[in-house]
Design an enzyme around this catalytic site. Structure first.
Site, PDB file in Angstrom:
ATOM      1  CE  LYS A  19      -4.577  -1.646   1.224  1.00  0.00           C
ATOM      2  NZ  LYS A  19      -4.442  -2.951   1.661  1.00  0.00           N
ATOM      3  CD  GLU A  32     -10.242   4.251   0.825  1.00  0.00           C
ATOM      4  OE1 GLU A  32     -10.177   5.309   0.551  1.00  0.00           O
ATOM      5  OE2 GLU A  32      -9.603   3.385   0.197  1.00  0.00           O
ATOM      6  CB  SER A  65      -0.081  -8.180  -1.068  1.00  0.00           C
ATOM      7  OG  SER A  65      -1.101  -9.024  -0.232  1.00  0.00           O
TER       8      SER A  65
HETATM    9  C1  LIG Z   1      -5.319  -3.925   1.412  1.00  0.00           C
HETATM   10  C2  LIG Z   1      -4.378  -5.070   1.123  1.00  0.00           C
HETATM   11  C3  LIG Z   1      -4.702  -6.175  -0.044  1.00  0.00           C
HETATM   12  C4  LIG Z   1      -5.843  -5.965  -0.884  1.00  0.00           C
HETATM   13  O1  LIG Z   1      -5.884  -4.627  -1.709  1.00  0.00           O
HETATM   14  P1  LIG Z   1      -5.756  -4.769  -3.207  1.00  0.00           P
HETATM   15  O2  LIG Z   1      -6.054  -3.301  -3.713  1.00  0.00           O
HETATM   16  O3  LIG Z   1      -6.407  -5.786  -4.023  1.00  0.00           O
HETATM   17  O4  LIG Z   1      -4.109  -5.072  -3.393  1.00  0.00           O
HETATM   18  C5  LIG Z   1      -4.019  -7.121  -0.011  1.00  0.00           C
HETATM   19  N1  LIG Z   1      -2.996  -7.528   0.803  1.00  0.00           N
HETATM   20  C6  LIG Z   1      -2.673  -6.599   1.590  1.00  0.00           C
HETATM   21  C7  LIG Z   1      -1.425  -6.910   2.563  1.00  0.00           C
HETATM   22  C8  LIG Z   1      -3.391  -5.485   1.899  1.00  0.00           C
HETATM   23  O5  LIG Z   1      -3.072  -4.796   2.981  1.00  0.00           O
END
Ligand SMILES: *Cc1c(COP(=O)(O)O)cnc(C)c1O
Length: 396
Positions: A87, A109, A376
């Site tokens: 993020k 948000e 992610s």
């Molecule tokens: C917020 C988040 C997501 C989901 O958001 P996307 O916009 O689909 O990437 C996925 N993994 C983590 C670790 C997150 O914090």
């Protein structure tokens, strides 16, 4: 109202009230200017590298690969970024853009609090005011992240409307932006909402696939066979896909949260169960009830339980360029534990959805095939919830 700007096939657009048009027009003009500005890009690259710890590693998961006995698996380590997830890429980009536009205040948000924490982080770094809208239900479930945001200097406003969760927080942030566009930028957290957000967020997250490509060419001298990522709104997935979209031999796989299963009502798998609709300023696929109302969604993963998906993914699905599979809570929890044990890497429960699908397909693939999974985020935040899922009560 809408125009042709920001369409991905039939999806995307700008379905917003007249009162928000000036804000998105101003944002689009500024973005079109700064995205080609060498000074802006140099500053962003410095922030990425010096502050967020980029480039993130492309790690060969040798032990996992051997355990599964099939395709070679690499992990794109977005979990090693500052604040522990992808993020920060988007947030640093938007905060810098807002600053160049002369804005002094960021609003955002947040659902689980990850995007709120990232935005509060960037605001602290850049000396900007920060207000985060969060569903009241979520503020109770994620008290630690509320504290983090306040520690970073942000104001957290609990949203009591609707189901008092993420979708209501988005609606409230949009309303606030309408009221105050002079000094305020709305730092949206995924590849969704009205144009130009899906494009802006995509461009800032595309650093993920840009790096994968260079790192893969250096390590293997060729492109991967599959790149895959989990999909909530879709920002880490589109970031993972973007620089491979024209490479037709590279399969793109997005892993949605099936929750308790796509044949139940407790799911968040938008492509697999949703229908075409218009919500939060965009045309795309959404989980809806029989009357076309946005349906309540469920996943063990708070980062994936958004009832829609970004318009570019909806289009990649329509044209068959990307595949979207559904992964249940149970499969994700198993993968969360499996990756922890085999590689010593605790993934975010969101990312574990992508790992789970790799566990399914890698064993049947030839050893000379290559899969890249984007991790992610890191999983520390999820340990208490997973322990609870396994019937163990640990104090956070
Ligand atoms: C917020 C988040 C997501 C989901 O958001 P996307 O916009 O689909 O990437 C996925 N993994 C983590 C670790 C997150 O914090």
């Amino acid at each position: 109202m809408t125009n042709q700007a920001g369409r991905f096939g039939i999806h995307g657009g700008q379905y917003i009230p007249e009162t928000l048009m000036n804000a998105v027009i101003e944002l689009e003009a500024a973005y079109n200017h700064y995205k080609n500005d060498p000074q802006f890009n140099a500053e962003l690259e410095t922030l990425f590298n010096e502050y967020a710890n980029r480039p993130s590693r492309l790690y060969y998961a040798e032990k996992l690969t051997k355990a599964l006995g099939g395709a070679k698996i690499y992990l794109k380590r977005e979990d090693l970024n500052h604040t522990g997830a992808h993020k920060i890429n988007n947030v640093l980009g938007q905060a810098l853009l807002a600053k160049k536009m002369g804005k002094t205040r960021l609003i955002a948000e947040t659902g689980a609090g990850q995007h709120g924490v990232a935005t509060a982080t960037a605001a602290a770094l850049m000396g900007m005011e920060c207000v985060v809208f969060m569903g009241e239900e979520d503020t109770k479930r994620q008290a630690l992240n509320v504290y983090r945001m306040r520690l970073l200097g942000a104001e957290v406003i609990p949203v009591k409307t609707g189901t008092a969760t993420l979708k209501d927080a988005v609606s409230e942030a949009m309303r606030e932006w309408t009221n105050r566009i002079d000094d305020t930028h709305y730092c949206l957290g995924s590849v969704m909402g009205p144009h130009p957000f899906p494009t802006i967020v995509r461009d800032f997250q595309a650093v993920i696939s840009k790096e994968i490509k260079a790192q893969m060419l250096e390590k293997e001298g060729r492109l991967p066979d599959i790149v895959m990522a989990c999909v909530g709104g879709g920002s880490n997935a589109i970031g993972t896909f973007y620089h491979f979209i024209e490479d037709k031999d590279v399969r793109l796989i997005g892993c949605e949260a099936a929750g308790r299963g796509i044949d139940t009502l407790e799911t968040a798998a938008t492509i697999n169960t949703g229908k075409l609709g218009i919500f939060h300023g965009m045309k795309s696929y959404f989980c809806q009830d029989e009357y076309g109302q946005i349906a309540p969604v469920y996943s063990i993963s708070a980062g994936l339980d958004y009832p829609g998906i970004g318009p570019e993914h909806a289009h990649l699905h329509d044209i068959g360029r990307a595949e979207y599979v559904a992964v249940t809570d149970d499969e994700a929890v198993n993968a969360f534990e499996y990756l922890s044990r085999t590689e010593g890497i605790i993934p975010a429960i969101e990312s574990a959805h992508a790992v789970a699908h790799a566990l399914k397909i890698a064993p049947d693939m030839d050893k000379d095939k290559i899969i890249v999974i984007t991790i992610s985020g890191r999983g520390d935040k999820d340990c208490a919830a997973i322990a609870r899922y396994r019937g163990e009560d640990i104090h956070e």
